[in-house]
Design a protein around this motif. Structure first.
Motif, short mmCIF file in Angstrom:
data_model
loop_
_atom_site.label_atom_id
_atom_site.label_comp_id
_atom_site.label_asym_id
_atom_site.label_seq_id
_atom_site.Cartn_x
_atom_site.Cartn_y
_atom_site.Cartn_z
N PRO A 117 0.81 -1.22 0.00
CA PRO A 117 0.00 0.00 0.00
C PRO A 117 0.85 1.28 0.00
CG PRO A 117 -0.79 -1.55 1.66
CD PRO A 117 0.43 -2.15 1.07
N VAL A 118 1.99 1.24 0.70
CA VAL A 118 2.85 2.44 0.71
C VAL A 118 3.35 2.79 -0.67
CG1 VAL A 118 3.82 2.76 3.01
CG2 VAL A 118 4.67 0.92 1.58
N MET A 119 3.63 1.75 -1.45
CA MET A 119 4.15 1.98 -2.80
C MET A 119 3.07 2.65 -3.66
SD MET A 119 5.58 -1.02 -5.25
CE MET A 119 5.12 -1.10 -6.96
N GLY C 102 6.59 -7.05 11.85
CA GLY C 102 6.40 -6.50 10.52
C GLY C 102 5.99 -7.58 9.52
N THR C 103 6.67 -8.75 9.61
CA THR C 103 6.34 -9.84 8.70
C THR C 103 4.89 -10.27 8.88
OG1 THR C 103 8.62 -10.55 8.98
CG2 THR C 103 7.13 -12.10 7.94
N LEU C 110 -2.06 -5.91 6.64
CA LEU C 110 -2.42 -4.72 7.41
C LEU C 110 -1.97 -3.48 6.65
CD1 LEU C 110 -1.49 -5.73 11.06
CD2 LEU C 110 -3.66 -5.98 9.85
N PRO C 111 -2.65 -2.35 6.84
CA PRO C 111 -2.19 -1.11 6.20
C PRO C 111 -0.88 -0.62 6.83
CG PRO C 111 -4.04 -0.68 7.64
CD PRO C 111 -3.89 -2.17 7.58
N VAL C 112 -0.33 0.47 6.29
CA VAL C 112 1.00 0.94 6.72
C VAL C 112 1.05 1.16 8.23
CG1 VAL C 112 2.80 2.60 6.26
CG2 VAL C 112 1.09 2.12 4.52
#
Lengths: 349, 258, 332
Positions: A117-119, C102-103, C110-112
């Motif tokens: 999503p960040v990309m 994070g993994t 999940l979103p950022v």
């Protein structure tokens, strides 16, 4: 300076958003995307979309591609799209060098539905439209999630591919080509289905897909559907899901009648035919270990040529008596001429 | 009236499943007094020092500290090559708040300590590059920089040549006499105890101990029995003065041939 | 003196890194854009140029500087606390825990914000586990701390591997691998704040504690005889380092070698005293990472993961440093 950054970004976003508001499409993540009327600078960061763009004859409008195209589509793909040789590569499936991208001044970027999503938000912040392609149709809430619980996998892939081709055609202004491609794909499929309609369950061939290092595809994804359409049973599908490593004991137990190997792993055929531990398997005893042609793409996502030609090839190898009157190579050649503007050369395989 | 700075009452300590190191040990250390701590290896000298320093909690008895203790360890190898000056400055730790660095005042006190030990010229040298005697003096300077009135030294002479042994022993006397500090040091040399200490604490096997004036505690009979080696008191005259010293008669002594 | 020079060099290099990249922006334009918040918009500047500098390179360079400073600061601190120049920030196991978080977030799509939170929280959870495990093993022993770090690192690495194994090979695995190898490519203000807030708070507390690191480096008994509470001080330092490391992994993945190598270079320049070593390490770390990031985004048209570059450059650099140390004696 930092305090002003969010305001500045917002301002930039608003300015660039307004400048080219021409038309809107909904992509396969159910995002509403505003696009310029005519696209003549597109960047493709998904190999499936790249392959579709080649078949829609839209490559003249492409200015950048994903860096792993050679790995994903095979080095021989260059024959089908010679432009790729010199094409800039500003990113890949899951990453992007934003400055390289900006330098290409694209109007739209095609990304995979699983791009981070960040990309996606990073590209959009610079005012470039992003179209995500999943090649699956699913409920809005499940878009972008892994292993979606597809109620009807078959339907999801068929409609997903149609949606995807139509979306790409619409974005690139190739609607007519897109409809023709969809029509041809499903017409070939109907033919195979008709020929196999009266095939009894007991006569279905037991098939195993061999990848290097004893990896195979189990249930789920398009690979399973491909085998099913060709009238066969995937022996691994009952016990495993997705791409997994198995033990030779599993394969011996399953005792497949046919082993298929993808075009990119020709060495696996030799390994299986000569390895002592494989010799008692039915498929090896009867020398039914077959290398699949490049168009029979046993990928997670269906491609038109895999649906139209790959399934036909597989079915005609498994049940030759039912396809006696059909010249597969001739049909493949016709397809290649129509969609790749070149000939299919089986000898080069 | 004499002021006691360090007082231990009825200390006992034993490691699990072993005979006690000492039992009911009481001692008092007052200003200007030097106490020597002796005993065979493993008799509990280090343990006693750790109890007095507060690094170990006593199993029985109490330790009362009425002044800050500066400690000079026997061996000290910092993992990084700090300058001698920085090592001495570390003595100021207890006077500096958790989130603070040493102030001008702290640096002044460190310089004073360096000056007192006459090691200013070594201040900018890396500690690791100093000789054993120089290190010993830098560490004593660090103990002085602690700003306390008690100083405890763990075998300060054990790694030194005769000249530096003499310098350190002289220094110990000076700390007591000129700075009016209470000093305690451990040693394996009864001679060193007799030379520098007012009193001696001799730890023995099986939890016994003897505390008193050097001459009373460090008798040839007691030392001979404890170390299983004949020790004789010898008197001799040198430089117009009468000296008395303890001499161990090592068993492997080479015979003199005339 | 030396610290001032280092900061000047860092400022210069940061400016320089704003001027390099795949998108051509001339140095004059770059400066004009940077001055725009004061001067107002300059007519000669195009929108894409403005975007490239303000929305891409500024957050990216700041993030790189922050992550480099974070790693080198924690590396120098932990080398002091563990009395071992071969220690790096991964030793306490917090980075493995954060990597697991994070993994997991990537696997669950999940979103950022979820990814940042998940890796940070798992980093802090690891710290909690360290507290509990060390007191279960041996309360006052630094060896117990090292062992706990090894245990938790191994444990969480195994979980990361398991998640990778379970992850969809086509869709999720490339995402996980790219994230784990570290990148500043997607720097934005959210990531910047996620890193800078913990770094500023915990970092300044660590800098305030920097003289105490000298004392801790002497060893348990010696530090205790100097009258400091070794246990409490050590946990303060570990908690602050864990905060910084967890934030760093959350925004830029697992980046190795920086926390190990940079403190050695800093020690060569300013000496072993942590009062000078900590600020110098942080500055040098920021400098080094700015350089690495410059390479990561200019060497090829695509992004090169940072973990690959830091190891490729860090390992030989470390070999040279060790050779130097051998020649001068281990304490030289």
């Amino acid at each position: 300076m930092l305090k002003r950054l969010p305001c500045l970004l917002l301002a930039l976003f608003l300015i660039s958003g307004q400048a080219q508001a021409q038309r809107q499409v909904v992509d396969q993540l159910n995002r509403r995307v505003t696009l310029p009327d005519r696209i003549d600078r597109a960047v493709v960061l998904q190999h499936q979309t790249l392959n579709l763009l080649v078949q829609l004859n839209a490559m003249p409008q492409v200015v950048g591609v994903l860096s792993s195209w050679r790995k994903q589509l095979g080095p021989r793909y260059l024959r089908l799209a010679p432009q790729l040789d010199k094409m800039p590569m500003p990113g890949d499936l899951t990453s992007i060098n934003i400055e390289s991208l900006l330098r290409l001044r694209p109007q739209v970027v095609f990304v995979a539905n699983y791009a981070p999503p960040v990309m996606i938000s990073q590209i959009e912040r610079t005012g470039i439209a992003v179209v995500a392609v999943s090649l699956r149709r699913k409920e809005a809430s499940q878009a972008g999630k892994i292993n979606p619980h597809l109620k009807d996998e078959e339907r999801a892939y068929n409609l997903g591919l149609q949606d995807g081709i139509r979306l790409i055609g619409k974005v690139m202004g190739r609607q007519a080509e897109a409809e023709k491609l969809i029509h041809d794909t499903f017409e070939q499929r109907t033919l195979v289905a008709r020929r196999l309609r009266d095939l009894p369950e007991s006569a279905r061939q037991r098939v195993y897909i061999a990848n290097p290092d004893l990896t195979t595809y189990g249930a789920g994804k398009y690979t399973g559907l491909m085998i099913q359409h060709a009238g066969a049973i995937n022996v691994a599908a009952r016990e495993i899901t997705g791409y997994r490593q198995v033990s030779i004991e599993d394969v011996l137990r399953w005792n497949p009648q046919v082993i298929f190997v993808q075009a990119r792993y020709p060495q696996v055929v030799e390994q299986i035919l000569h390895a002592p531990q494989w010799q008692s398997i039915d498929a090896v005893k009867h020398k039914r270990v077959w290398l699949m042609p490049e168009y029979a793409k046993a990928w997670g996502y269906p491609m038109p040529e895999a649906m139209a030609l790959g399934e036909l090839w597989m079915a005609s190898r498994l049940y030759p008596q039912r396809f006696k009157d059909i010249d597969v190579n001739q049909r493949v050649d016709a397809w290649y001429h129509r969609y790749y503007r070149t000939s299919w050369t089986p000898k080069a395989q | 009236m004499d002021k006691y700075l360090l007082q231990a009452r009825a200390l006992s300590y034993r490691w699990p499943e072993q005979t006690p190191l000492f039992q009911g040990l009481s001692l008092r250390l007052k200003r200007g007094e030097v106490l020597a701590l002796l005993g065979p290896n493993g008799c509990g000298k280090s343990t006693l020092m750790r109890l007095l320093l507060g690094l170990l909690a006593p199993q029985q008895g109490t330790v009362e500290r009425l002044a800050v203790i500066g400690f000079v360890p026997q061996t000290f190898t910092p993992p990084f090559d700090y300058l001698a000056r920085d090592i001495v400055l570390m003595g100021r730790a207890r006077h500096i708040g958790l989130f603070r660095s040493p102030s001008y005042h702290d640096r002044e006190r460190a310089e004073e300590a360096l000056a007192a030990l006459e090691v200013q010229d070594l201040a900018d040298r890396a500690f690791g590059s100093l000789s054993g005697g120089q290190r010993q003096r830098v560490l004593i300077a660090r103990a002085l920089a602690c700003g306390g009135d008690i100083i405890i030294l763990d075998e300060p002479t054990s790694a030194l040549d005769l000249h530096h042994q003499d310098r350190v022993l002289t220094l110990i006397r000076q700390l007591a006499e000129q700075r009016n500090m209470a000093v305690m040091f451990s040693t394996h040399q009864p001679v060193h105890a007799c030379a520098a200490a007012d009193s001696a604490l001799l730890l023995g096997n099986g939890g016994r101990h003897h505390l008193g004036a050097c001459e009373e505690v460090l008798t040839p009979q007691r030392l001979s029995a404890l170390f299983q080696l004949p020790v004789e008191r010898v008197s001799l005259e040198a430089g117009g003065r009468q000296h008395s010293t303890l001499v161990p008669l090592y068993r492997c002594q080479r015979r003199f041939h005339d | 003196m030396k610290q001032g020079a280092l900061i000047l060099i860092l400022a210069f290099c940061a400016l320089l890194s704003l001027g390099i990249g795949r998108y051509p922006v001339s140095p004059e334009h770059c400066l004009l854009i940077l001055l725009e918040p004061l001067t107002g918009q300059h007519p000669a500047i195009s929108d894409p140029e403005r975007q490239v500098i303000m929305a891409v390179r500024v957050p990216r360079t700041l993030l790189a500087m922050g992550a480099g400073a974070a790693l080198a600061l924690c590396g120098a601190t932990l080398q002091g606390v563990f009395r071992n120049p071969l220690v790096d920030p991964h030793i306490i196991g917090v980075s493995s825990g954060a990597a697991f978080g994070g993994t997991l977030a990537i696997l669950l799509s999940l979103p950022v914000t979820g990814l940042l939170l998940s890796s940070f929280l798992f980093g802090m959870l690891t710290l909690l586990l360290i507290f509990m495990l060390t007191s279960a093993i041996a309360r006052r022993n630094i060896l117990a701390l090292v062992l706990t770090g090894v245990i938790l690192s191994g444990f969480f690495s195994a979980w990361v591997s398991l998640l990778q194994y379970l992850a969809d090979t086509e869709e999720k695995l490339p995402n996980i691998i790219f994230w784990l190898m570290g990148s500043f490519a997607t720097a934005d203000s959210q990531k910047l704040w996620t890193l800078l807030v913990p770094l500023m708070l915990a970092g300044s507390a660590l800098l305030a504690l920097r003289w105490r690191i000298n004392l801790l480096s002497l060893g348990e008994e010696d530090a205790a005889t100097l009258g400091i509470n070794v246990q409490a001080t050590r946990w303060w330092v570990l908690t602050l380092c864990a905060l910084i490391v967890a934030a760093q992994v959350a925004v830029s993945g697992n980046i190795g070698w920086v926390g190990l190598v940079i403190p050695h270079i800093a020690r060569l320049i300013v000496g072993p005293d942590h009062r000078r070593l900590l600020p110098a390490s942080a500055t040098l770390g920021a400098l080094y990472m700015t350089g690495i990031d410059g390479l990561a985004r200019t060497l090829s048209a695509s992004e090169i993961p940072l973990g690959i570059l830091t190891a490729l450059i860090g390992a030989p650099l470390f070999a040279i440093l060790l050779r130097r140390a051998q020649l001068r004696g281990w304490h030289g």
